[in-house]
Motif scaffolding. Structure first.
Motif, PDB file in Angstrom:
ATOM      1  N   GLY A 195       0.896  -1.248  -0.082  1.00 19.11           N
ATOM      2  CA  GLY A 195       0.036   0.006   0.046  1.00 19.11           C
ATOM      3  C   GLY A 195       0.874   1.099  -0.142  1.00 19.11           C
ATOM      4  O   GLY A 195       0.368   2.330   0.438  1.00 19.11           O
ATOM      5  N   MET A 196       2.250   1.280  -0.341  1.00 17.77           N
ATOM      6  CA  MET A 196       2.889   2.602  -0.471  1.00 17.77           C
ATOM      7  C   MET A 196       3.010   3.018  -1.760  1.00 17.77           C
ATOM      8  O   MET A 196       3.069   2.192  -3.073  1.00 17.77           O
ATOM      9  CB  MET A 196       4.440   2.152  -0.157  1.00 17.77           C
ATOM     10  CG  MET A 196       4.718   1.714   1.038  1.00 17.77           C
ATOM     11  SD  MET A 196       6.345   1.532   1.311  1.00 17.77           S
ATOM     12  CE  MET A 196       6.614   0.597   2.712  1.00 17.77           C
ATOM     13  N   ASP A 197       2.567   4.200  -2.058  1.00 17.95           N
ATOM     14  CA  ASP A 197       2.575   4.935  -3.027  1.00 17.95           C
ATOM     15  C   ASP A 197       4.023   5.366  -3.261  1.00 17.95           C
ATOM     16  O   ASP A 197       5.011   5.199  -2.514  1.00 17.95           O
ATOM     17  CB  ASP A 197       1.605   6.158  -3.353  1.00 17.95           C
ATOM     18  CG  ASP A 197       1.883   7.098  -2.075  1.00 17.95           C
ATOM     19  OD1 ASP A 197       2.926   7.494  -1.704  1.00 17.95           O
ATOM     20  OD2 ASP A 197       1.011   8.096  -1.994  1.00 17.95           O
ATOM     21  N   ASP A 198       4.591   6.327  -4.132  1.00 18.37           N
ATOM     22  CA  ASP A 198       5.891   6.436  -4.563  1.00 18.37           C
ATOM     23  C   ASP A 198       6.197   7.492  -3.406  1.00 18.37           C
ATOM     24  O   ASP A 198       7.573   7.342  -3.103  1.00 18.37           O
ATOM     25  CB  ASP A 198       6.011   7.361  -6.089  1.00 18.37           C
ATOM     26  CG  ASP A 198       5.847   6.098  -7.295  1.00 18.37           C
ATOM     27  OD1 ASP A 198       5.754   5.056  -6.929  1.00 18.37           O
ATOM     28  OD2 ASP A 198       5.822   6.632  -8.180  1.00 18.37           O
ATOM     29  N   GLU A 199       5.534   8.454  -3.078  1.00 16.85           N
ATOM     30  CA  GLU A 199       5.969   9.372  -2.241  1.00 16.85           C
ATOM     31  C   GLU A 199       6.246   8.827  -0.702  1.00 16.85           C
ATOM     32  O   GLU A 199       7.324   8.847  -0.072  1.00 16.85           O
ATOM     33  CB  GLU A 199       5.136  10.496  -2.015  1.00 16.85           C
ATOM     34  CG  GLU A 199       5.668  11.592  -1.189  1.00 16.85           C
ATOM     35  CD  GLU A 199       6.931  12.522  -1.929  1.00 16.85           C
ATOM     36  OE1 GLU A 199       7.642  12.917  -1.063  1.00 16.85           O
ATOM     37  OE2 GLU A 199       6.974  12.331  -3.081  1.00 16.85           O
ATOM     38  N   ALA A 200       5.379   7.741  -0.487  1.00 15.99           N
ATOM     39  CA  ALA A 200       5.570   7.067   0.652  1.00 15.99           C
ATOM     40  C   ALA A 200       6.947   6.063   0.595  1.00 15.99           C
ATOM     41  O   ALA A 200       7.586   5.969   1.792  1.00 15.99           O
ATOM     42  CB  ALA A 200       4.320   6.282   1.213  1.00 15.99           C
ATOM     43  N   ALA A 201       6.915   5.460  -0.232  1.00 21.88           N
ATOM     44  CA  ALA A 201       8.192   4.801  -0.605  1.00 21.88           C
ATOM     45  C   ALA A 201       9.537   5.667  -0.488  1.00 21.88           C
ATOM     46  O   ALA A 201      10.336   5.179   0.379  1.00 21.88           O
ATOM     47  CB  ALA A 201       8.404   4.075  -1.799  1.00 21.88           C
ATOM     48  N   LYS A 202       9.683   6.689  -0.884  1.00 24.57           N
ATOM     49  CA  LYS A 202      10.523   7.457  -0.726  1.00 24.57           C
ATOM     50  C   LYS A 202      10.991   7.922   0.636  1.00 24.57           C
ATOM     51  O   LYS A 202      12.320   8.257   1.083  1.00 24.57           O
ATOM     52  CB  LYS A 202      10.541   9.104  -1.626  1.00 24.57           C
ATOM     53  CG  LYS A 202      10.909   8.835  -3.157  1.00 24.57           C
ATOM     54  CD  LYS A 202      10.907  10.038  -3.676  1.00 24.57           C
ATOM     55  CE  LYS A 202      11.402   9.956  -5.354  1.00 24.57           C
ATOM     56  NZ  LYS A 202      11.345  11.293  -6.003  1.00 24.57           N
ATOM     57  N   ASN A 203       9.804   8.055   1.240  1.00 22.84           N
ATOM     58  CA  ASN A 203       9.931   8.678   2.688  1.00 22.84           C
ATOM     59  C   ASN A 203      10.339   7.502   3.714  1.00 22.84           C
ATOM     60  O   ASN A 203      10.814   7.780   4.960  1.00 22.84           O
ATOM     61  CB  ASN A 203       8.794   9.441   3.027  1.00 22.84           C
ATOM     62  CG  ASN A 203       8.776  10.720   2.413  1.00 22.84           C
ATOM     63  OD1 ASN A 203       9.752  11.320   1.974  1.00 22.84           O
ATOM     64  ND2 ASN A 203       7.616  10.994   1.879  1.00 22.84           N
ATOM     65  N   SER A 204       9.839   6.300   3.260  1.00 21.65           N
ATOM     66  CA  SER A 204      10.110   5.339   4.562  1.00 21.65           C
ATOM     67  C   SER A 204      10.596   3.974   4.209  1.00 21.65           C
ATOM     68  O   SER A 204      10.614   2.997   4.819  1.00 21.65           O
ATOM     69  CB  SER A 204       8.649   4.951   4.897  1.00 21.65           C
ATOM     70  OG  SER A 204       7.955   4.369   3.926  1.00 21.65           O
ATOM     71  N   VAL A 205      11.490   4.054   2.958  1.00 20.84           N
ATOM     72  CA  VAL A 205      12.206   2.915   2.632  1.00 20.84           C
ATOM     73  C   VAL A 205      13.746   3.072   2.528  1.00 20.84           C
ATOM     74  O   VAL A 205      14.076   4.252   1.924  1.00 20.84           O
ATOM     75  CB  VAL A 205      11.799   2.462   1.129  1.00 20.84           C
ATOM     76  CG1 VAL A 205      12.629   1.124   0.597  1.00 20.84           C
ATOM     77  CG2 VAL A 205      10.243   1.872   1.251  1.00 20.84           C
ATOM     78  N   ILE A 206      14.590   2.153   2.907  1.00 23.09           N
ATOM     79  CA  ILE A 206      15.869   2.169   2.910  1.00 23.09           C
ATOM     80  C   ILE A 206      16.385   0.964   2.099  1.00 23.09           C
ATOM     81  O   ILE A 206      15.978  -0.170   2.180  1.00 23.09           O
ATOM     82  CB  ILE A 206      16.687   2.361   4.259  1.00 23.09           C
ATOM     83  CG1 ILE A 206      16.544   3.658   4.991  1.00 23.09           C
ATOM     84  CG2 ILE A 206      18.055   1.857   3.999  1.00 23.09           C
ATOM     85  CD1 ILE A 206      17.234   3.481   6.442  1.00 23.09           C
ATOM     86  N   PHE A 207      17.086   1.359   0.928  1.00 24.06           N
ATOM     87  CA  PHE A 207      17.529   0.296   0.187  1.00 24.06           C
ATOM     88  C   PHE A 207      19.132   0.219   0.476  1.00 24.06           C
ATOM     89  O   PHE A 207      19.952   1.273   0.644  1.00 24.06           O
ATOM     90  CB  PHE A 207      17.472   0.801  -1.270  1.00 24.06           C
ATOM     91  CG  PHE A 207      18.206  -0.335  -2.374  1.00 24.06           C
ATOM     92  CD1 PHE A 207      17.868  -1.636  -2.709  1.00 24.06           C
ATOM     93  CD2 PHE A 207      19.573   0.003  -2.743  1.00 24.06           C
ATOM     94  CE1 PHE A 207      18.633  -2.496  -3.243  1.00 24.06           C
ATOM     95  CE2 PHE A 207      20.212  -0.926  -3.549  1.00 24.06           C
ATOM     96  CZ  PHE A 207      19.638  -2.147  -3.850  1.00 24.06           C
ATOM     97  N   VAL A 208      19.586  -1.037   0.511  1.00 22.32           N
ATOM     98  CA  VAL A 208      21.056  -1.253   0.717  1.00 22.32           C
ATOM     99  C   VAL A 208      21.732  -2.039  -0.454  1.00 22.32           C
ATOM    100  O   VAL A 208      21.409  -2.925  -1.019  1.00 22.32           O
ATOM    101  CB  VAL A 208      21.511  -2.161   1.911  1.00 22.32           C
ATOM    102  CG1 VAL A 208      22.765  -2.285   2.594  1.00 22.32           C
ATOM    103  CG2 VAL A 208      20.522  -1.561   3.280  1.00 22.32           C
ATOM    104  N   GLY A 209      22.796  -1.689  -0.925  1.00 22.88           N
ATOM    105  CA  GLY A 209      23.573  -2.245  -2.101  1.00 22.88           C
ATOM    106  C   GLY A 209      24.939  -1.949  -2.183  1.00 22.88           C
ATOM    107  O   GLY A 209      25.464  -1.295  -1.300  1.00 22.88           O
TER     108      GLY A 209
END
Length: 269
Positions: A195-209
């Protein structure tokens, strides 16, 4: 790239999901260490959404979705996402293109691969190719002696001249047809399943790579983290993560997970 320690407490507390590469981010010299697996489990048990996002094949991703402490997995650089419904005992598979298109794509990719194996000495088809659904992987470092950058560039150029996308990981060049990548399919998964829109993803997701095929993720997620070996590829990347760990590979991911959970008050200091 800032040291991980400079990430603010409110950023750590606002995280809902951790997305992570696998090779040389979770693994260390090709092995998944016990402490790294435990780090995944601790993040999952803390209530965070945990999703590996990898270039590895469908066969591996089926096992990962079933057996690892994760909520889903994105595989073959965005060709699909898999999610295991534990209650229903059912695997949900979402491919980004129809089966008939994959089959034709593979014929075209196989033809390019034959040219690469002939013209670029030291290359090989990746050992995990038999378990792939959509893309084709050329090994330049996993089971063959590491190739120099100019030969890796030749592999990429051959695929691109055929109209395919080609991305460099720490061990393979992965090639495919279609407009998907790690980022587009990750956003599709976050929207459809969490249920995350793009803005929510930007604000609440961390990617590690760690490697060039992670660059779209680094560019999109403003709180992305690189394990220290990301520096090995920095000149090949159009985007770098905001933060970097002190340690490399799997130990760097453990460092990140412990930092995040401590800042969230979910692990003793």
């Amino acid at each position: 790239m800032l040291p991980l320690a400079e990430m603010a407490d409110d950023v750590a507390r606002g995280v809902r999901a951790v997305l992570t590469d696998i090779d040389d981010t979770l693994t260390d010299n090709g092995r998944l260490r016990a402490d790294t697996y435990l780090a995944l489990e601790r993040l999952h048990e803390a209530g965070l959404i945990v999703v590996p996002v990898t270039g590895r094949p469908a066969g591996w991703c089926d096992l990962i979705a079933r057996q690892w402490p994760v909520d889903a997995v994105v595989g073959e650089n965005g060709a699909f996402w898999f999610r295991h419904d534990d209650a229903a005992r059912k695997m949900i598979r979402r491919y980004m293109r129809p089966d008939r298109e994959w089959q034709e794509d593979r014929r075209r990719l196989d033809a390019v691969a034959e040219t690469i194996l002939r013209d670029v000495p030291g290359t090989a088809i990746a050992a995990d190719q038999a378990y792939r659904s959509a893309d084709l992987a050329i090994d330049f470092s996993e089971d063959v002696p590491p190739l120099p950058p100019d030969r890796i560039d030749c592999i990429v150029a051959a695929f691109e001249q055929a109209g395919a996308h080609a991305k460099v990981s720490s061990i393979h060049v992965n090639a495919w047809f279609g407009d998907h990548d790690k980022l587009t399919t990750s956003l599709t998964l976050l929207h459809e399943c969490f249920g995350m829109d793009d803005e929510a993803a930007k604000n609440s997701v961390i990617f590690v790579g760690d490697s060039p095929n992670d660059a779209p993720m680094f560019g999109y997620f403003p709180r992305a983290v690189g394990v220290a070996n990301v520096g090995d590829f920095s000149v090949r990347m159009p985007a770098l993560p905001a933060y970097v760990t002190e340690r490399r590979s799997g130990p760097g991911f453990v460092e990140f997970s412990e930092f995040l959970l401590r800042r969230r008050g979910q692990m003793p200091a």
